[in-house]
Design an enzyme around this catalytic site. Structure first.
Site, PDB file in Angstrom:
ATOM      1  N   ASP A   1       6.798   1.929  32.533  1.00  0.00           N
ATOM      2  CA  ASP A   1       6.245   0.784  33.260  1.00  0.00           C
ATOM      3  C   ASP A   1       6.008  -0.316  32.228  1.00  0.00           C
ATOM      4  OD1 ASP A   1       5.024  -0.780  35.319  1.00  0.00           O
ATOM      5  OD2 ASP A   1       3.035  -0.128  34.680  1.00  0.00           O
ATOM      6  N   SER A   2       5.641  -1.501  32.705  1.00  0.00           N
ATOM      7  CA  SER A   2       5.257  -2.564  31.786  1.00  0.00           C
ATOM      8  C   SER A   2       3.922  -2.243  31.105  1.00  0.00           C
ATOM      9  CB  SER A   2       5.107  -3.877  32.557  1.00  0.00           C
ATOM     10  OG  SER A   2       4.096  -3.736  33.541  1.00  0.00           O
TER      11      SER A   2
ATOM     12  N   CYS B   1       7.542   1.510  38.066  1.00  0.00           N
ATOM     13  CA  CYS B   1       7.283   0.068  38.093  1.00  0.00           C
ATOM     14  C   CYS B   1       8.127  -0.534  39.209  1.00  0.00           C
ATOM     15  CB  CYS B   1       7.688  -0.523  36.738  1.00  0.00           C
ATOM     16  SG  CYS B   1       7.538  -2.312  36.642  1.00  0.00           S
TER      17      CYS B   1
ATOM     18  N   GLU C   1      -4.918  -4.446  33.022  1.00  0.00           N
ATOM     19  CA  GLU C   1      -4.599  -4.096  31.625  1.00  0.00           C
ATOM     20  C   GLU C   1      -5.837  -4.240  30.739  1.00  0.00           C
ATOM     21  OE1 GLU C   1      -1.695  -3.021  29.945  1.00  0.00           O
ATOM     22  OE2 GLU C   1      -0.904  -2.631  31.946  1.00  0.00           O
TER      23      GLU C   1
ATOM     24  N   CYS D   1       3.051  -2.363  43.701  1.00  0.00           N
ATOM     25  CA  CYS D   1       2.965  -2.532  42.251  1.00  0.00           C
ATOM     26  C   CYS D   1       2.128  -1.359  41.768  1.00  0.00           C
ATOM     27  CB  CYS D   1       2.283  -3.850  41.894  1.00  0.00           C
ATOM     28  SG  CYS D   1       1.871  -3.981  40.126  1.00  0.00           S
TER      29      CYS D   1
ATOM     30  N   HIS E   1       0.305  -0.884  39.303  1.00  0.00           N
ATOM     31  CA  HIS E   1      -1.035  -1.165  38.772  1.00  0.00           C
ATOM     32  C   HIS E   1      -2.101  -1.130  39.877  1.00  0.00           C
ATOM     33  CE1 HIS E   1       0.995  -2.653  35.132  1.00  0.00           C
ATOM     34  NE2 HIS E   1      -0.188  -2.766  34.552  1.00  0.00           N
TER      35      HIS E   1
END
Ligand code: DGL
Length: 275
Positions: A10-11, A73, A152, A184, A186
């Site tokens: 993932d990012s 992701c 994050e 998403c 996240h």
């Protein structure tokens, strides 16, 4: 049978929401978990840039021995899943797609909201999922600018996070959405803030358990499951700060493991382990 690791990328820490489900379903599997935190967020970037990163990440994980790759992701899946399968035909890939199908089946108001990044909505994948599965249900796309950065930073329920979530979710509910799709990886970490902003009677669809089931199915089909008595280990890799990733993994999903840094070359297309 294979004790080679599963690769997950993932990012950033969003992939941990998928890793959590993989650990529940496949505790015997080793996992190489890559967070491309040197490039997070992916969402506002052009699709071809995200595609280049995704191909570099997949190549790196395959070189490290990954037997299957979970693209944990939505943005990378929208930008690159087709190209990844074409570029690495002998590796099975599991990708994310917005869960419009279950949402369209469950909504009573025939209106669903999809929460995702701008790049996810630009890709062909979103249009094709809506075309195949919306079945006359109204699908409202909604981005949440700045939310990935807040997550994050470890801010799951502070005033800024709640403000971003409220500004995105309330207009959807006002338009009649009774079902919200988390598109998403996240976003599962802010489900309490989303549920609070949506109010009672709105259901939130988190596809992460289904992604883990799909990974298990593919491993089974290909005869790639690890030994039942193997105790799966996680190795965390990041293009950002390994100590920080380890801390977030502990906090968000209560998982531990060694964390190692990796660096991109100057063109952003190939990775190497540091040290
Ligand atoms: N977690 C990601 C996704 O599922 C990427 C978010 C981002 O980096 O913008 O889309």
């Amino acid at each position: 049978m294979s004790n080679a690791p599963i690769g997950v990328f993932d990012s950033g820490v969003g992939g941990l929401s998928i890793l959590r489900q993989l650990r529940i379903l496949l505790p015997e599997e080793d996992v190489l978990f890559f967070a491309d935190q040197g490039h997070v967020p992916y969402g506002p970037r052009p699709l071809d840039e995200v595609r280049r990163f995704s191909i570099g990440l997949a190549r790196f994980l395959i070189d490290q021995g990954a037997k299957l790759i979970v693209v944990a992701c939505n943005t990378a899946s929208a930008a690159a899943l087709k190209e990844l399968r074409a570029a690495f035909p002998s590796t099975p890939f599991v990708g994310m797609e917005p869960a419009v199908k279950p949402a369209a089946e469950q909504t009573r108001t025939r209106t669903v909201g999809v929460l995702a990044t701008p790049a996810t909505f630009q890709g062909e994948l979103f249009a094709s999922v809506v075309e195949r599965f919306a079945q006359g249900v109204r699908v409202l796309p909604q981005t949440l600018p700045g939310l990935v950065e807040r997550i994050e930073a470890g801010d799951l329920d502070g005033p800024e996070t709640r403000h971003i979530v409220q500004a995105a979710v309330r207009p959807l509910v006002a338009q009649g959405a009774d079902t919200l799709v988390l598109a998403c990886t996240h976003y599962p970490f802010v489900i309490p803030a989303i549920a609070e902003a949506a109010g009672p009677g709105v259901q939130v669809i988190d596809p992460s358990p289904a992604i883990a089931r799909q990974a298990a199915r593919l491993l089974e089909e290909r005869g790639l499951r690890a030994n039942h008595d193997h105790h799966g280990q996680i190795t965390f890799l990041t293009s950002g700060d390994p100590a920080r990733l380890r801390e977030m993994a502990q906090r968000l999903i209560n998982e531990a493991g060694p964390a190692r840094p990796a660096s991109w070359d100057s063109s952003g297309s190939a990775l190497r382990l540091d040290g």
